[in-house]
Design a protein around this motif. Sequence first.
Motif, mmCIF file in Angstrom:
data_model
loop_
_atom_site.group_PDB
_atom_site.id
_atom_site.type_symbol
_atom_site.label_atom_id
_atom_site.label_comp_id
_atom_site.label_asym_id
_atom_site.label_seq_id
_atom_site.Cartn_x
_atom_site.Cartn_y
_atom_site.Cartn_z
ATOM 1 N N GLU A 80 -2.241 -0.474 -2.601
ATOM 2 C CA GLU A 80 -1.612 -0.402 -3.525
ATOM 3 C C GLU A 80 -3.002 -1.714 -4.369
ATOM 4 O OE1 GLU A 80 -0.883 1.574 -4.736
ATOM 5 O OE2 GLU A 80 0.401 2.865 -3.731
ATOM 6 N N ASP A 140 5.417 -0.357 -6.069
ATOM 7 C CA ASP A 140 4.228 0.191 -5.116
ATOM 8 C C ASP A 140 4.537 0.143 -4.038
ATOM 9 O OD1 ASP A 140 2.616 0.248 -7.669
ATOM 10 O OD2 ASP A 140 1.539 -1.639 -7.517
ATOM 11 N N ALA A 173 5.464 4.395 -3.429
ATOM 12 C CA ALA A 173 5.042 3.872 -5.179
ATOM 13 C C ALA A 173 5.110 5.917 -5.974
ATOM 14 C CB ALA A 173 3.766 3.418 -5.235
#
Length: 425
Positions: free
Chosen positions: A132, A71, A78
């Motif tokens: 994320e 990520d 990502a």
Amino acid sequence: MIDRTRAPAFGQVEQIELIKAKPIVLDNGLKVFTVDGGDQDLIRIEFIFENIVYDASKPLQSYAANTMLNDGTKELSASEIADRIDYYGAFLQTDFSNDQSIVTLYSLNKHLPATLPVVKSIISDSIFPQVELDTFIRNQKQKLSVNLEKNDFLSRKIFNSVLFNNSLYGYDTRAEDYDRLTRIQLQEYFSQAYKPANCTVVVAGKVTDEALSLVDRLFGKNWQGGSSVTPNIFNFYTGSGKEHYIEKADALQSAIRLGNVAINRSHTDFPGMQVLNTILGGYFGSRLMANIREDKGYTYGIGSALVSMKNAGYFFIASEVGADVCTPALDEIHKEIEILKTETVSEQELDLVRNYMLGSMLGGLENAMSHADKFKNIYFSGLGYEYYQNYIQTVRTISALELQALANKYLDWNGMEKVVVGKKN
């Protein structure tokens, strides 16, 4: 003309040849094993990390760190990671199990110089961006909420919890556990676990000198840091055979899961127990399927399995049955277990199971990657290739009396934890 009223004769598999893994140790101590086979220009490289430093106050730390590896890194977002891998037709995945966290790359050899540095980046420079992490937490909580409505998910969750209480093997995940995750936790775990001293690399497929040279340059000469680590060690108790019932008044089906802590692959009885398990519920022609699906019509499917992990093994039987026949189904499961303990298996049935098991093993060895999977099974259990020689010999020669003795030794109905989610009539 072929007489189709008679089944064709079958011959027993005598020997199964495995492509053995070859070991290499790189300059930084990183252990690499190669399984070379096949003509296709395809390679699979697995980076396998032992799960370590389990902390009950941070139960999702190792899982979240593994899931979020791709990520974002210091140099790649990502989306950039995904785009670079996709552009070359490669495939990158992360997998988490009770004992290990794994990063796997599938790639054409000719594209390895472009794809493998991306893997190097995520296992050495992941940064776990907050945005994320927020998305991960939100998605995981929603997924958990949906799964908690499923009887089979609940039964598995409760079963693992009562079997392996207070350890990573059986932790009962709750939504609030995700809320407690922080970037600091993930960075802390990443720095401790994702290093050469805690990694084993398994390379399978068409293994070229160029591929190994690239692995050495990226992960041997340019991946440093970290002292040795201590993998998780868990101890477990023998179950007391309690019943765990979660009622759902509107359930049309009840999920059943029962079993107990058992032996793992390192135990000498494990191959014999695999034969016994296959007879009971390990394939479509098993006794549980014949009785509870074919004869009684209580379910679409039922099965049993013997699971091997690093610190333990366990045996379980699982099914979803009509809510109105849950108790009769449990009675029939009990009956089939008692029959194995009191009556010997016929030679005809035993021959069928022998051929099924050996044929399945042989049929599963279709490429170098499946041979590598066989290697991982024994290597991470502290065993050598003689395990498979013993396994084949056991399957071919174990007697009905030996199977009956194993049933009496390991299949104790009164000691099995029994979980039912739904209605129990």
